[in-house]
Scaffold this motif. Sequence first.
Motif, PDB file in Angstrom:
ATOM      1  N   GLY A 213       0.814  -1.208   0.000  1.00  0.00           N
ATOM      2  CA  GLY A 213       0.000   0.000   0.000  1.00  0.00           C
ATOM      3  C   GLY A 213       0.852   1.264   0.000  1.00  0.00           C
ATOM      4  O   GLY A 213       0.526   2.246  -0.682  1.00  0.00           O
ATOM      5  N   ILE A 214       1.943   1.234   0.734  1.00  0.00           N
ATOM      6  CA  ILE A 214       2.865   2.375   0.756  1.00  0.00           C
ATOM      7  C   ILE A 214       3.499   2.574  -0.613  1.00  0.00           C
ATOM      8  O   ILE A 214       3.588   3.702  -1.122  1.00  0.00           O
ATOM      9  N   LEU A 215       3.935   1.482  -1.235  1.00  0.00           N
ATOM     10  CA  LEU A 215       4.540   1.577  -2.567  1.00  0.00           C
ATOM     11  C   LEU A 215       3.542   2.131  -3.580  1.00  0.00           C
ATOM     12  O   LEU A 215       3.888   2.983  -4.410  1.00  0.00           O
ATOM     13  N   ALA A 216       2.283   1.657  -3.501  1.00  0.00           N
ATOM     14  CA  ALA A 216       1.251   2.142  -4.424  1.00  0.00           C
ATOM     15  C   ALA A 216       0.985   3.634  -4.203  1.00  0.00           C
ATOM     16  O   ALA A 216       0.845   4.409  -5.172  1.00  0.00           O
ATOM     17  N   SER A 217       0.921   4.041  -2.934  1.00  0.00           N
ATOM     18  CA  SER A 217       0.661   5.459  -2.618  1.00  0.00           C
ATOM     19  C   SER A 217       1.764   6.344  -3.169  1.00  0.00           C
ATOM     20  O   SER A 217       1.488   7.382  -3.809  1.00  0.00           O
ATOM     21  N   TYR A 218       3.013   5.939  -2.959  1.00  0.00           N
ATOM     22  CA  TYR A 218       4.119   6.780  -3.407  1.00  0.00           C
ATOM     23  C   TYR A 218       4.332   6.724  -4.911  1.00  0.00           C
ATOM     24  O   TYR A 218       4.881   7.663  -5.500  1.00  0.00           O
ATOM     25  N   THR A 219       3.893   5.663  -5.558  1.00  0.00           N
ATOM     26  CA  THR A 219       3.927   5.634  -7.019  1.00  0.00           C
ATOM     27  C   THR A 219       2.984   6.687  -7.582  1.00  0.00           C
ATOM     28  O   THR A 219       3.339   7.451  -8.493  1.00  0.00           O
ATOM     29  N   ARG A 220       1.761   6.732  -7.027  1.00  0.00           N
ATOM     30  CA  ARG A 220       0.798   7.754  -7.457  1.00  0.00           C
ATOM     31  C   ARG A 220       1.285   9.154  -7.105  1.00  0.00           C
ATOM     32  O   ARG A 220       1.090  10.096  -7.884  1.00  0.00           O
ATOM     33  N   ILE A 221       1.890   9.302  -5.931  1.00  0.00           N
ATOM     34  CA  ILE A 221       2.418  10.609  -5.530  1.00  0.00           C
ATOM     35  C   ILE A 221       3.501  11.067  -6.502  1.00  0.00           C
ATOM     36  O   ILE A 221       3.521  12.223  -6.945  1.00  0.00           O
ATOM     37  N   PHE A 222       4.407  10.149  -6.854  1.00  0.00           N
ATOM     38  CA  PHE A 222       5.507  10.488  -7.768  1.00  0.00           C
ATOM     39  C   PHE A 222       4.956  10.938  -9.121  1.00  0.00           C
ATOM     40  O   PHE A 222       5.404  11.953  -9.680  1.00  0.00           O
ATOM     41  N   VAL A 223       3.981  10.202  -9.647  1.00  0.00           N
ATOM     42  CA  VAL A 223       3.388  10.561 -10.936  1.00  0.00           C
ATOM     43  C   VAL A 223       2.727  11.927 -10.870  1.00  0.00           C
ATOM     44  O   VAL A 223       2.878  12.766 -11.778  1.00  0.00           O
ATOM     45  N   THR A 224       2.005  12.190  -9.782  1.00  0.00           N
ATOM     46  CA  THR A 224       1.321  13.475  -9.623  1.00  0.00           C
ATOM     47  C   THR A 224       2.312  14.629  -9.498  1.00  0.00           C
ATOM     48  O   THR A 224       2.146  15.682 -10.132  1.00  0.00           O
ATOM     49  N   VAL A 225       3.350  14.426  -8.714  1.00  0.00           N
ATOM     50  CA  VAL A 225       4.334  15.489  -8.488  1.00  0.00           C
ATOM     51  C   VAL A 225       5.090  15.818  -9.769  1.00  0.00           C
ATOM     52  O   VAL A 225       5.400  16.991 -10.033  1.00  0.00           O
ATOM     53  N   MET A 226       5.383  14.803 -10.575  1.00  0.00           N
ATOM     54  CA  MET A 226       6.127  15.048 -11.819  1.00  0.00           C
ATOM     55  C   MET A 226       5.330  15.890 -12.807  1.00  0.00           C
ATOM     56  O   MET A 226       5.889  16.471 -13.743  1.00  0.00           O
ATOM     57  N   LYS A 227       4.019  15.980 -12.605  1.00  0.00           N
ATOM     58  CA  LYS A 227       3.182  16.801 -13.481  1.00  0.00           C
ATOM     59  C   LYS A 227       3.161  18.261 -13.048  1.00  0.00           C
ATOM     60  O   LYS A 227       2.648  19.114 -13.779  1.00  0.00           O
ATOM     61  N   ILE A 228       3.703  18.553 -11.870  1.00  0.00           N
ATOM     62  CA  ILE A 228       3.756  19.939 -11.386  1.00  0.00           C
ATOM     63  C   ILE A 228       4.786  20.706 -12.207  1.00  0.00           C
ATOM     64  O   ILE A 228       5.958  20.309 -12.277  1.00  0.00           O
ATOM     65  N   PRO A 229       4.405  21.799 -12.851  1.00  0.00           N
ATOM     66  CA  PRO A 229       5.340  22.525 -13.723  1.00  0.00           C
ATOM     67  C   PRO A 229       6.470  23.229 -12.976  1.00  0.00           C
ATOM     68  O   PRO A 229       7.580  23.363 -13.484  1.00  0.00           O
ATOM     69  N   SER A 230       6.196  23.667 -11.762  1.00  0.00           N
ATOM     70  CA  SER A 230       7.180  24.427 -10.995  1.00  0.00           C
ATOM     71  C   SER A 230       8.180  23.507 -10.292  1.00  0.00           C
ATOM     72  O   SER A 230       7.794  22.536  -9.627  1.00  0.00           O
ATOM     73  N   THR A 231       9.468  23.805 -10.442  1.00  0.00           N
ATOM     74  CA  THR A 231      10.504  23.039  -9.748  1.00  0.00           C
ATOM     75  C   THR A 231      10.388  23.202  -8.242  1.00  0.00           C
ATOM     76  O   THR A 231      10.576  22.249  -7.481  1.00  0.00           O
ATOM     77  N   VAL A 232      10.054  24.427  -7.816  1.00  0.00           N
ATOM     78  CA  VAL A 232       9.877  24.685  -6.386  1.00  0.00           C
ATOM     79  C   VAL A 232       8.711  23.868  -5.844  1.00  0.00           C
ATOM     80  O   VAL A 232       8.781  23.304  -4.745  1.00  0.00           O
ATOM     81  N   GLY A 233       7.635  23.798  -6.631  1.00  0.00           N
ATOM     82  CA  GLY A 233       6.478  23.022  -6.210  1.00  0.00           C
ATOM     83  C   GLY A 233       6.798  21.544  -6.090  1.00  0.00           C
ATOM     84  O   GLY A 233       6.347  20.876  -5.156  1.00  0.00           O
ATOM     85  N   LYS A 234       7.575  21.032  -7.048  1.00  0.00           N
ATOM     86  CA  LYS A 234       7.973  19.626  -6.988  1.00  0.00           C
ATOM     87  C   LYS A 234       8.815  19.358  -5.740  1.00  0.00           C
ATOM     88  O   LYS A 234       8.613  18.363  -5.041  1.00  0.00           O
ATOM     89  N   TRP A 235       9.778  20.238  -5.475  1.00  0.00           N
ATOM     90  CA  TRP A 235      10.653  20.052  -4.330  1.00  0.00           C
ATOM     91  C   TRP A 235       9.873  20.110  -3.017  1.00  0.00           C
ATOM     92  O   TRP A 235      10.107  19.316  -2.109  1.00  0.00           O
ATOM     93  N   LYS A 236       8.901  21.030  -2.938  1.00  0.00           N
ATOM     94  CA  LYS A 236       8.096  21.145  -1.719  1.00  0.00           C
ATOM     95  C   LYS A 236       7.270  19.879  -1.496  1.00  0.00           C
ATOM     96  O   LYS A 236       7.160  19.392  -0.362  1.00  0.00           O
ATOM     97  N   ALA A 237       6.706  19.334  -2.572  1.00  0.00           N
ATOM     98  CA  ALA A 237       5.898  18.123  -2.445  1.00  0.00           C
ATOM     99  C   ALA A 237       6.754  16.932  -2.033  1.00  0.00           C
ATOM    100  O   ALA A 237       6.378  16.148  -1.156  1.00  0.00           O
TER     101      ALA A 237
END
Length: 313
Positions: A213-237
């Motif tokens: 469940g943790i691996l699945a959650s962080y896979t979705r988190i990684f995919v979502t964060v990579m769609k953030i256009p801002s580098t600062v936003g990605k780093w904060k997430a």
Amino acid sequence: MEGGNQSGISEFILLGFSDQPEQQRLLFFLFFLMYLITSLGNLFIILAIVTNSSLHTPMYFFLSNLSMVDICFTSTTIPKMLANYISGNKAIPYGGCLTQVFFFILFAVIDSILLASMAYDRYVAICAPLHYSMIMTPKVCVILIVMSWFMGFADGLISTILLTHLSFCGHSEIPHFFCDLSPLLKLACSDTSINDMMVNLLGALTVNIPFVGILASYTRIFVTVMKIPSTVGKWKAFSTCGSHLTVVTLFYGTLIGVYFTPTSTHTTQQDTAAAVMYTVVTPMLNPFIYSLRNKDMKVALRKLIPRKLCLSL
């Protein structure tokens, strides 16, 4: 718990790490210091969260529960080991050994499910922020905590009861610093097939499934964060998840390595070193991992800890 003793054995001998007096003194001070840091560090985390209303959120609710469980987790094993070093007596009564097994499994399972709950909380916060308050309600948080305690109690009780049906044929030396399930099963001279089966079954429910469940959650988190256009936003997430991922790696990496890999590939030294990691080192590091990179937690801790101690935070 002693009523089902099939072997007539009255006590076990915890061999620990060393028989050399000089090394034992060093180990005593080392583990005493680690236990003190663990207890105080996690206690400060709990007090900081309880006394600061801005930290009354699901993430910190789970963190305060994790800190409380970590104190209990280390208290299950380290005080007995320290007492053995002081007294020079490495014996632990049969009933005391089974009690230690029960509470060790109880708190290990709660830790596992709490880490999965925290991963789910991060997933909702990052992947569905508009629905966060509707999903992570106080009721849901309490249900997750109650479920972790129920699963821990059930796992510990079943495993301990099954141990009472084993015979040890006079073999009482445990090559470990506490009564762990794995070395006890190796020590038994009766059939442990049912015990082994239940370890795998209960382990799948309380360790493997939360880990997936943790691996699945962080896979979705990684995919979502990579769609953030801002580098600062990605780093904060990513920074909000980095602490949790560090703890997950330390805890699950060693736990799965000991209990869910072929025992023929293990050595006593490897199992003991891994046990130190998830029973002592990880609970000790948790307050630092979760606090030093967290501005809100720093502010809360500065209100509790004298100023001179806070200058280093």
